[in-house]
Design a protein around this motif. Sequence first.
Motif, PDB file in Angstrom:
ATOM      1  N   ARG A 105      56.542  65.788  28.585  1.00 11.60           N
ATOM      2  CA  ARG A 105      55.192  66.242  28.245  1.00 11.60           C
ATOM      3  C   ARG A 105      54.829  67.402  29.147  1.00 11.60           C
ATOM      4  O   ARG A 105      54.995  67.347  30.362  1.00 11.60           O
ATOM      5  N   LEU A 106      54.315  68.454  28.529  1.00 10.59           N
ATOM      6  CA  LEU A 106      53.941  69.644  29.280  1.00 10.59           C
ATOM      7  C   LEU A 106      52.463  69.606  29.619  1.00 10.59           C
ATOM      8  O   LEU A 106      51.654  69.034  28.884  1.00 10.59           O
ATOM      9  N   ASN A 107      52.103  70.213  30.740  1.00 13.54           N
ATOM     10  CA  ASN A 107      50.695  70.299  31.117  1.00 13.54           C
ATOM     11  C   ASN A 107      49.918  71.128  30.100  1.00 13.54           C
ATOM     12  O   ASN A 107      50.439  72.094  29.533  1.00 13.54           O
ATOM     13  N   ASP A 108      48.655  70.772  29.890  1.00 15.48           N
ATOM     14  CA  ASP A 108      47.805  71.578  29.031  1.00 15.48           C
ATOM     15  C   ASP A 108      47.466  72.894  29.724  1.00 15.48           C
ATOM     16  O   ASP A 108      47.360  72.952  30.957  1.00 15.48           O
ATOM     17  N   PRO A 109      47.288  73.963  28.943  1.00 18.93           N
ATOM     18  CA  PRO A 109      46.818  75.218  29.536  1.00 18.93           C
ATOM     19  C   PRO A 109      45.482  75.001  30.249  1.00 18.93           C
ATOM     20  O   PRO A 109      44.715  74.085  29.916  1.00 18.93           O
ATOM     21  N   VAL A 110      45.178  75.859  31.214  1.00 17.86           N
ATOM     22  CA  VAL A 110      43.982  75.679  32.033  1.00 17.86           C
ATOM     23  C   VAL A 110      42.699  75.778  31.209  1.00 17.86           C
ATOM     24  O   VAL A 110      41.659  75.238  31.612  1.00 17.86           O
ATOM     25  N   PHE A 111      42.758  76.453  30.047  1.00 21.95           N
ATOM     26  CA  PHE A 111      41.549  76.604  29.239  1.00 21.95           C
ATOM     27  C   PHE A 111      41.301  75.425  28.304  1.00 21.95           C
ATOM     28  O   PHE A 111      40.345  75.427  27.537  1.00 21.95           O
ATOM     29  N   VAL A 112      42.161  74.421  28.326  1.00 17.47           N
ATOM     30  CA  VAL A 112      41.942  73.201  27.545  1.00 17.47           C
ATOM     31  C   VAL A 112      41.086  72.266  28.386  1.00 17.47           C
ATOM     32  O   VAL A 112      41.544  71.695  29.384  1.00 17.47           O
ATOM     33  N   GLY A 113      39.830  72.116  27.984  1.00 18.52           N
ATOM     34  CA  GLY A 113      38.887  71.352  28.773  1.00 18.52           C
ATOM     35  C   GLY A 113      38.936  69.859  28.534  1.00 18.52           C
ATOM     36  O   GLY A 113      39.743  69.349  27.751  1.00 18.52           O
ATOM     37  N   GLU A 114      38.035  69.157  29.188  1.00 18.77           N
ATOM     38  CA  GLU A 114      38.012  67.696  29.147  1.00 18.77           C
ATOM     39  C   GLU A 114      37.829  67.155  27.739  1.00 18.77           C
ATOM     40  O   GLU A 114      38.419  66.142  27.375  1.00 18.77           O
ATOM     41  N   GLU A 115      37.015  67.848  26.929  1.00 23.75           N
ATOM     42  CA  GLU A 115      36.769  67.371  25.570  1.00 23.75           C
ATOM     43  C   GLU A 115      38.067  67.325  24.761  1.00 23.75           C
ATOM     44  O   GLU A 115      38.313  66.360  24.020  1.00 23.75           O
TER      45      GLU A 115
END
Length: 388
Positions: A7-17
């Motif tokens: 599993r790859l980390n989400d990009p930094v612009f993918v917020g909590e929602e």
Amino acid sequence: MPEAGFRLNDPVFVGEELVMLRDQVRRFVEKEVTPNGEAWEREGKIPREMFRKLGDMGLLGMQHEEAYGGTQMGSLASVVFGEELSRSTFGGFTAAVTVHTDMSASHITRVGTPDQKARFLPDIISGTTVCAIGVTEAGAGSDVAGIRTRAVRDGDDWIINGTKMFITNGVYGKVVVLGARTDGIEAGARGISLFIVPTDTPGFNVTTKLEKHGWLCSDTAELSFEDMRVPGENLLGEMNRGFHAIMQGFEHERLMIGAFCAGEGAKAIELTLDYVRTRRAFGKSIWDQQATRQRLADLASKVAMIRALTYQTAAAKDAGQPVSRETAMIKSVGPEILHDVVHGCLQLHGGSGYMRGTPIERMTRDARILRIGGGATEVMLEEVAKRM
């Protein structure tokens, strides 16, 4: 670090929602899809209650306005949704759901009148009504301007005659967003319009339920229309402007295909990592072979690249930037990467990967259509070239 498997980390612009959305879809897949998908594959049909359950969770309205029951979450949300559905390993399920959410009903939100939205969207968003997009014909696939299904005015109505081919949700769906020619064939792209057509309209016929190489649990139809009378109020968008609307829809569809490639590719690698770490040959695990490690590292890097391009393009689209070139790049490269990934992973599974009923065998069959549907790879490369 990834929480498990690949599993790859989400990009930094993918917020909590959106992180919460991903968790919600993941739980749905684990509870509803993974245990039941094989039965759906054998039946060639997804239970309608799956759409209603997704509707109850608010997952069918991310492209639609709140006034009609949607959540208006945008393209990034759709990419998260499509990626997690794809990790189910059942491509037919992913296709059926996202055709409904992102490739057909989205036309009603994009160019529909308030009356059309009020009549059709609430049932589509709740999952009560399943939607399809009817553009492709036997002689007009990537060449949308070549469609020949014809709509002719008759008073306030339209009389439609013609056929459509390879229509996902065409057998069991209840509404089709239909492309038809409202001007002569010589008008090409300038003579096409869209219509909203309930499938119980007299003259609407499911000619054949098509048998496919993959995506077995999604229903795919050949449709025919014989003097089918459609009310004028069901003309969707401007007359003779349907080609433009279809191209806008394709742009989003190609973005979603990037999400499919990212999700399926990552899941294939995760399954293969589990296998090669436990399968032993010549006195040690297959993972201990340098060639195996480097092959999987190469495939994982390619999945990460197509995922990054897909997320970046979705963010740009949500920001109002033009992304036609980028979505064509995604569609031209993503399915080719996925093809390499699933075939490479099947090879590492050995004979067991060739057996029906194993996820990697099914994923290899399902992945093949992505190099064709939504614009063949060769056509997409030309679209990229035109924008260079």
